[in-house]
Design an enzyme around this catalytic site. Sequence first.
Site: not given
Ligand code: NAD
Ligand code: DAU
Length: 356
Positions: A58-59, A133-135, A159, A163, A294
């Site tokens: 765990d980090i 993330t862009d969020e 979230y 970040k 929300p």
């Molecule tokens: P994910 O949820 O798929 O994976 C997260 C990983 O981190 C998992 O393997 C989990 O076990 C590990 N983890 C969680 N808590 C931990 C802890 N306390 N110590 C050690 N390991 C831990 O996430 P992802 O979608 O692969 O995203 C990776 C990174 O990229 C994140 O920082 C996220 O904010 C960022 N990001 C994601 C997206 C996207 O679209 N998924 C876009 C932009 C940025």
């Molecule tokens: O923009 C980068 C982000 O993209 C990352 O930082 C996050 O880790 C990643 O989860 C993602 O966030 P979003 O909230 O955009 O992703 P999600 O797949 O949850 O949702 C994408 C869009 O779809 C969002 O507008 C919500 C909508 N949605 C999502 C789910 C799960 C639905 O309409 N129905 C659903 O059941």
Amino acid sequence: MKILVTGGAGFIGSAVIRYLISETNHSVVNVDKLTYAGNLASLGEAAQSERYAFEHLDIVDAPGLDGVFRNHQPDAVMHLAAESHVDRSIHGPAEFIQTNLVGTGVLLEATRRYFEGLSAERQNKFRFHHVSTDEVYGDLDGPDGLFTEETPYAPSSPYSASKAGSDHLVRAWHRTFGLPVLITNCSNNYGPCHFPEKLIPLIILNARAGQALPVYGDGGQVRDWLYVEDHARALVRVLESGQPGETYNIGGHNEHRNLEVVERICELLEELAPEHPAGVARYSDLITYVKDRPGHDRRYAIDAGKIARELDWRPQESFESGLRKTVAWYLDNPDWVKGVTSGAYREWTAHQYGKH
Ligand code: NAD
Ligand code: DAU
């Protein structure tokens, strides 16, 4: 380089490690807690490489991190470990504050302790790359405008706020302690090994199971989609060639409304999996509008001009080809899907969608 990757069993982290092992000569130490989102099966053959090591940690565990730095002597850190699902952060923010904010702080301090003991030559080459993330920029009003590296932070969800806070910590450790950091802010990723709580894999798997395809609100929210392997390539380019202290936005120039994405997945399934589940005439008949998220951000879109100009990175995959590959991957990998859709996953979907 020997690279300490945090979160390497997750969706993006595993793509980064697969890329590092197959396309570069770098070595990897994967530090992962293996939460519900972590799955070592996502590493595939990379996990068999002599250039790969795994540390189950765990980090937030500072002594554990000190031990990993001492034993492995890395040249760089790529920090991806995070709680990443917006809806989960609304149901329970505490874990997000703990991992994303406290965990990043603990990791920065462990890195600083290690960095300060390195020779000047190794310090010059050392990098701490924070993957964000862009969020953090909040959302864009209307169809125009893009997030640039100068856009002010305005996160909407627990979230994205956690970040945003972690980005601020990383910049402070650069300015105050001289840690050579890089920050990247990326748009929505999609592709293989994406945990099926997120929109694209959720829709693919629900459609195949003959279950409702939940669209939040009016489905008019816009996301800028990037194929995960393009993101992995961008991250390695930034690590190798980015300027310390700089931020790089990463995006796919692929804006689509959620409803369009869901409809396109249904069309691909008609073609790739024409045998429908019992009682389903067309996959798109399963589309169901449900209560909105929300604080739902309306539109994200990235200006990826800086990373294109300065580091010569551009996405290679189109949304059309990437989505086709993704749908095919989920159809071809039922064992991976079975491995992640455990009891804990079913509890989450019942909690989140049961009432609809
Ligand atoms: P994910 O949820 O798929 O994976 C997260 C990983 O981190 C998992 O393997 C989990 O076990 C590990 N983890 C969680 N808590 C931990 C802890 N306390 N110590 C050690 N390991 C831990 O996430 P992802 O979608 O692969 O995203 C990776 C990174 O990229 C994140 O920082 C996220 O904010 C960022 N990001 C994601 C997206 C996207 O679209 N998924 C876009 C932009 C940025
Ligand atoms: O923009 C980068 C982000 O993209 C990352 O930082 C996050 O880790 C990643 O989860 C993602 O966030 P979003 O909230 O955009 O992703 P999600 O797949 O949850 O949702 C994408 C869009 O779809 C969002 O507008 C919500 C909508 N949605 C999502 C789910 C799960 C639905 O309409 N129905 C659903 O059941």
